[in-house]
Design an enzyme around this catalytic site. Structure first.
Site, PDB file in Angstrom:
ATOM      1  N   GLU A  46       0.989  -1.188   0.041  1.00  0.00           N
ATOM      2  CA  GLU A  46       0.017  -0.170   0.024  1.00  0.00           C
ATOM      3  C   GLU A  46       0.885   1.282   0.068  1.00  0.00           C
ATOM      4  OE1 GLU A  46      -1.435   0.806   3.813  1.00  0.00           O
ATOM      5  OE2 GLU A  46      -3.228   1.944   3.307  1.00  0.00           O
ATOM      6  N   ASN A 109      -6.752   6.284  -1.361  1.00  0.00           N
ATOM      7  CA  ASN A 109      -5.890   5.807  -1.111  1.00  0.00           C
ATOM      8  C   ASN A 109      -6.196   4.295  -1.871  1.00  0.00           C
ATOM      9  OD1 ASN A 109      -3.990   3.486  -0.217  1.00  0.00           O
ATOM     10  ND2 ASN A 109      -4.481   3.814   1.907  1.00  0.00           N
ATOM     11  N   LYS A 126      -9.305   2.194  -1.639  1.00  0.00           N
ATOM     12  CA  LYS A 126      -9.416   1.711  -0.109  1.00  0.00           C
ATOM     13  C   LYS A 126     -10.894   2.176   0.454  1.00  0.00           C
ATOM     14  CE  LYS A 126      -7.122   1.389   4.154  1.00  0.00           C
ATOM     15  NZ  LYS A 126      -5.567   1.712   4.801  1.00  0.00           N
ATOM     16  N   GLU A 145      -5.672   8.675   7.918  1.00  0.00           N
ATOM     17  CA  GLU A 145      -6.169   8.299   6.650  1.00  0.00           C
ATOM     18  C   GLU A 145      -7.486   8.882   6.483  1.00  0.00           C
ATOM     19  OE1 GLU A 145      -4.512   3.852   6.827  1.00  0.00           O
ATOM     20  OE2 GLU A 145      -5.427   4.507   4.966  1.00  0.00           O
ATOM     21  N   CYS A 171      -4.860  -2.902   2.934  1.00  0.00           N
ATOM     22  CA  CYS A 171      -4.456  -2.632   4.329  1.00  0.00           C
ATOM     23  C   CYS A 171      -5.927  -3.096   5.392  1.00  0.00           C
ATOM     24  CB  CYS A 171      -3.865  -1.481   4.603  1.00  0.00           C
ATOM     25  SG  CYS A 171      -3.033  -1.258   6.278  1.00  0.00           S
ATOM     26  N   ASN A 196       0.393  -1.053   5.370  1.00  0.00           N
ATOM     27  CA  ASN A 196       1.387  -0.485   6.157  1.00  0.00           C
ATOM     28  C   ASN A 196       0.879  -0.450   7.700  1.00  0.00           C
ATOM     29  OD1 ASN A 196       3.291   2.080   4.527  1.00  0.00           O
ATOM     30  ND2 ASN A 196       1.737   1.260   3.381  1.00  0.00           N
TER      31      ASN A 196
END
Ligand code: ING
Length: 303
Positions: A46, A109, A126, A145, A171, A196
């Protein structure tokens, strides 16, 4: 039986000062190692073009925008696409996407999938964004995020590629059973996910000390309960004061871990995936058509 040689190309730390050129050179080196070991598909982490910037609270728009890609491939990432095409290797690449849609800047993302001919196969944005949308007072590293990205708007899609049907996730998605189930219901046999994962997400040691266990648990459960191969690739190591777990792994539809990284640096793990292995589980224990009872599941999709 149908097989696909897949690789998880784990990245070690990316420093704030590392340029995209330096990072792309490392990604290409990992491609070459994967190729030398027969890989046909490589899964990168990611947000793998920069350091994991959501650990900081930034307000200057230019400083923030510098972490995003406005085109893919762009000038600095094109060499990666060209190297992969020459090596006839497909790949999954995670990056921060900045697009202007109807005059509005939108940030996601994102991951993309490119096939062995260098053709764009699909994009995923994401959906499950962890952490917070504003800095938390008592955290050493932030996890912002929800501040830097919008939830993905493309859904959990499955793409015909590599002689099978491939899904993508990113993720935190891997912790949510719905992620795997929607793609399995759409016929996926393999799911690719980069991550991550810092080992201090909550600041509560009882929780944080189980980060590696929860990583394995989530991926093995998702693979087994949905009869999918899962290729999960970490950005790992001590990065700008944060410890990111490694454990990049290839998990079979049986839930068995077939290969796992042993370092927290740049490392390739490879496995020959028997795509027909999923068929046994789908004919017996996880034959969705024969065993699922959706009329009892409605609560799952209610807010
Ligand atoms: N990172 C983490 C993840 O879901 C996290 C957030 C870390 C959750 C540790 C729980 C424990 O793996 C991202 N980027 O989603």
């Amino acid at each position: 039986s149908r097989t696909l040689v897949a690789a998880a190309a784990q990245m070690g730390p990316i420093a704030l000062s590392d340029t995209r050129r330096e990072v792309v050179a490392r990604l290409i080196a990992l491609l070459h190692e994967a190729a030398s070991r027969g890989a046909e598909l490589v899964v990168f982490p990611e947000l793998t073009l920069t350091t994991f910037f959501p650990r900081w609270y930034m307000t200057d728009p230019d400083e923030i925008d510098a972490f995003y890609e406005t085109e893919m491939p762009g000038r600095e990432t094109l060499p990666l696409f060209e190297a992969a095409k020459k090596l006839r290797i497909g790949f999954y690449l995670g990056y921060a996407e900045l697009v202007v849609e109807n005059g509005v800047k939108r940030r996601f993302n994102t991951s993309i999938l490119v096939d062995r001919d260098g053709e764009f196969v699909g994009k995923y944005r994401k959906i499950h964004l962890p952490g917070w949308d504003a800095p938390q007072p008592d955290l050493k590293s932030q996890h912002l995020e929800k501040y830097y990205f919008e939830p993905g708007d493309l859904g959990f899609n499955v793409f015909e590629a590599f002689g099978t049907r491939v899904g993508m996730a990113i993720c935190n998605d891997r912790r949510w059973p719905e992620t795997y189930r929607v793609m399995a219901l759409r016929g996926s046999e393999m799911i690719l996910v980069g991550y991550n994962t810092p080992d201090d997400h909550t600041g509560n040691f009882d929780f944080d000390s189980l980060t590696q266990f929860h990583n394995q648990l989530s991926i093995q459960a998702g693979a087994y309960q949905n009869s999918n191969w899962v290729i999960a690739t970490a950005k790992a190591g001590h990065e700008e004061g944060s410890n990111l777990i490694g454990q990049s792994m290839i998990v079979a539809p049986s839930g068995q871990i077939v290969a796992m990284a042993t370092s927290t640096d740049d490392e390739v793990v490879v496995a020959k995936c028997d795509l027909d292995m999923a068929a046994l589980y789908r004919k017996t224990i996880f034959d969705f058509a024969r065993h699922r009872e959706p009329e009892h599941y409605r609560l799952i999709v209610e807010n």
